[in-house]
Design a protein around this motif. Sequence first.
Motif, PDB file in Angstrom:
ATOM      1  N   ILE A  39       0.915  -0.981  -0.264  1.00 42.31           N
ATOM      2  CA  ILE A  39       0.211  -0.016   0.300  1.00 42.31           C
ATOM      3  C   ILE A  39       0.990   1.273   0.142  1.00 42.31           C
ATOM      4  O   ILE A  39       2.000   1.199   1.162  1.00 42.31           O
ATOM      5  CB  ILE A  39      -1.130  -0.048   1.924  1.00 42.31           C
ATOM      6  CG1 ILE A  39      -2.077  -1.384   0.883  1.00 42.31           C
ATOM      7  CG2 ILE A  39      -2.220   1.403   1.475  1.00 42.31           C
ATOM      8  CD1 ILE A  39      -2.322  -1.146   2.914  1.00 42.31           C
ATOM      9  N   ALA A  40       0.421   2.597  -0.890  1.00 40.56           N
ATOM     10  CA  ALA A  40       1.439   3.934  -0.786  1.00 40.56           C
ATOM     11  C   ALA A  40       1.355   4.174   0.709  1.00 40.56           C
ATOM     12  O   ALA A  40       0.933   4.274   1.355  1.00 40.56           O
ATOM     13  CB  ALA A  40       0.651   4.557  -1.490  1.00 40.56           C
ATOM     14  N   SER A  57       4.564   3.204  -6.344  1.00 37.28           N
ATOM     15  CA  SER A  57       3.194   3.582  -6.255  1.00 37.28           C
ATOM     16  C   SER A  57       2.980   1.876  -6.912  1.00 37.28           C
ATOM     17  O   SER A  57       3.845   1.195  -7.397  1.00 37.28           O
ATOM     18  CB  SER A  57       2.230   4.070  -7.205  1.00 37.28           C
ATOM     19  OG  SER A  57       2.454   5.942  -7.384  1.00 37.28           O
ATOM     20  N   PRO A  58       2.208   0.770  -6.222  1.00 40.12           N
ATOM     21  CA  PRO A  58       1.934  -0.493  -6.131  1.00 40.12           C
ATOM     22  C   PRO A  58       1.733  -0.428  -7.717  1.00 40.12           C
ATOM     23  O   PRO A  58       1.060   0.324  -9.274  1.00 40.12           O
ATOM     24  CB  PRO A  58       0.448  -0.642  -5.295  1.00 40.12           C
ATOM     25  CG  PRO A  58       0.593   1.039  -4.546  1.00 40.12           C
ATOM     26  CD  PRO A  58       0.547   2.070  -4.955  1.00 40.12           C
ATOM     27  N   GLY A 107       0.621   8.883  -7.080  1.00 36.91           N
ATOM     28  CA  GLY A 107       0.705   8.050  -7.670  1.00 36.91           C
ATOM     29  C   GLY A 107       0.195   7.206  -7.754  1.00 36.91           C
ATOM     30  O   GLY A 107      -0.438   6.775  -8.958  1.00 36.91           O
ATOM     31  N   THR A 108      -0.612   7.662  -6.948  1.00 40.81           N
ATOM     32  CA  THR A 108      -2.480   6.516  -6.824  1.00 40.81           C
ATOM     33  C   THR A 108      -3.159   7.492  -7.212  1.00 40.81           C
ATOM     34  O   THR A 108      -3.435   9.055  -7.178  1.00 40.81           O
ATOM     35  CB  THR A 108      -2.086   5.916  -5.514  1.00 40.81           C
ATOM     36  OG1 THR A 108      -3.160   6.291  -5.052  1.00 40.81           O
ATOM     37  CG2 THR A 108      -1.148   5.136  -5.157  1.00 40.81           C
ATOM     38  N   ASP A 109      -4.706   6.753  -7.526  1.00 41.34           N
ATOM     39  CA  ASP A 109      -5.901   7.756  -7.572  1.00 41.34           C
ATOM     40  C   ASP A 109      -6.548   8.567  -6.771  1.00 41.34           C
ATOM     41  O   ASP A 109      -7.501   9.912  -5.942  1.00 41.34           O
ATOM     42  CB  ASP A 109      -7.149   6.946  -7.724  1.00 41.34           C
ATOM     43  CG  ASP A 109      -6.803   6.708 -10.076  1.00 41.34           C
ATOM     44  OD1 ASP A 109      -5.607   7.795 -10.623  1.00 41.34           O
ATOM     45  OD2 ASP A 109      -7.517   5.384 -10.378  1.00 41.34           O
ATOM     46  N   ILE A 110      -6.068   7.424  -4.802  1.00 33.84           N
ATOM     47  CA  ILE A 110      -6.840   7.413  -3.841  1.00 33.84           C
ATOM     48  C   ILE A 110      -7.086   9.291  -3.296  1.00 33.84           C
ATOM     49  O   ILE A 110      -7.714  10.129  -2.775  1.00 33.84           O
ATOM     50  CB  ILE A 110      -6.135   6.530  -2.505  1.00 33.84           C
ATOM     51  CG1 ILE A 110      -6.107   5.574  -3.597  1.00 33.84           C
ATOM     52  CG2 ILE A 110      -7.004   6.766  -1.569  1.00 33.84           C
ATOM     53  CD1 ILE A 110      -5.954   4.237  -2.341  1.00 33.84           C
ATOM     54  N   PRO A 111      -5.570  10.242  -3.018  1.00 35.27           N
ATOM     55  CA  PRO A 111      -5.511  11.303  -2.456  1.00 35.27           C
ATOM     56  C   PRO A 111      -6.048  12.263  -3.470  1.00 35.27           C
ATOM     57  O   PRO A 111      -6.789  13.618  -3.051  1.00 35.27           O
ATOM     58  CB  PRO A 111      -4.041  11.873  -2.416  1.00 35.27           C
ATOM     59  CG  PRO A 111      -3.480  10.773  -3.037  1.00 35.27           C
ATOM     60  CD  PRO A 111      -3.971   9.293  -3.343  1.00 35.27           C
ATOM     61  N   LEU A 165       8.860  14.639 -12.139  1.00 33.24           N
ATOM     62  CA  LEU A 165       7.543  13.830 -12.008  1.00 33.24           C
ATOM     63  C   LEU A 165       6.364  15.189 -11.430  1.00 33.24           C
ATOM     64  O   LEU A 165       5.525  14.904 -11.549  1.00 33.24           O
ATOM     65  CB  LEU A 165       7.215  12.560 -10.257  1.00 33.24           C
ATOM     66  CG  LEU A 165       6.653  11.974 -10.067  1.00 33.24           C
ATOM     67  CD1 LEU A 165       5.904  11.273 -11.221  1.00 33.24           C
ATOM     68  CD2 LEU A 165       7.174  11.385  -9.240  1.00 33.24           C
ATOM     69  N   ILE A 166       6.995  15.807  -9.880  1.00 36.03           N
ATOM     70  CA  ILE A 166       6.022  17.161  -9.676  1.00 36.03           C
ATOM     71  C   ILE A 166       4.965  17.790 -10.076  1.00 36.03           C
ATOM     72  O   ILE A 166       4.000  17.865 -10.434  1.00 36.03           O
ATOM     73  CB  ILE A 166       6.630  17.483  -8.586  1.00 36.03           C
ATOM     74  CG1 ILE A 166       7.354  16.420  -7.881  1.00 36.03           C
ATOM     75  CG2 ILE A 166       6.137  18.589  -8.123  1.00 36.03           C
ATOM     76  CD1 ILE A 166       7.895  16.769  -6.078  1.00 36.03           C
TER      77      ILE A 166
END
Length: 247
Positions: free
Chosen positions: A32-33, A57-58, A126-130, A154-155
């Motif tokens: 998990i991130a 990221s995962p 790098g995930t959709d969650i935040p 990346l940022i």
Amino acid sequence: MAQWLSGTVITTTHWTETLFSLRVKTEPFDFIAGQFVRLALDTADGKVQRAYSLLNSPGDTEQEFLISTVEDGLLTPLLQRLKPGDSVDISQPASGFFILDEVPDGKNLWLMATGTGIGPYLSMLGTDIPWQRFSAIVLLHSVRYAAELVYQPLISQWRQRYGAQLHYQPIVTREAKADALQQRIPELIQTGALQQACGQSLDQESQVLLCGNPQMINETRAVLERLGLRKNLRRDPGQITVEQYWK
């Protein structure tokens, strides 16, 4: 007892003389991130190991780590000398609760880091969650020198993709840099300069993650508590989530 995956170094990026990133190819594994694993090398004195947060990221078969060299350390000088094709062991399974699943909802998310503490935040972003859970995200990275402001491309990609939803705020404490603040994080919060620069409030509707230097964590937490924020616990949800990164 830890189990180990054998990894192969793909790239080593040297940001400064004492700050570098390792990208390591492994068999796929779940995490998990925000979680961490241990990196280990076999030496004449046995296996030497230390915990590092996963920066990627995962879902990636290449795992990335941001590492600061400790001059008299048993492991970091050896890791810094690794070249593509060299082997490094990675512990299984990944561990840690410094993850967004443990963070309550809020109107904004503050990701505050010093030094290599930015690593788990890059994994999360790098995930959709935040992006789905918070209408505003502040990524705050405090370093001594501008060369330590890592992963700028990346940022920049995230800033272009998500626009005003993400505010990236660098802090450089030992030299002047355009667009960067220069005071320490607790002082900037106490005076309100940080909130003003980021265009976001810090209150009981915020969620704040702290990762990096223990002194920064302790002092920042104390300042936040004076603003009415509380440590986030499973049994007693609050607004401050802490990773004891150097513990």
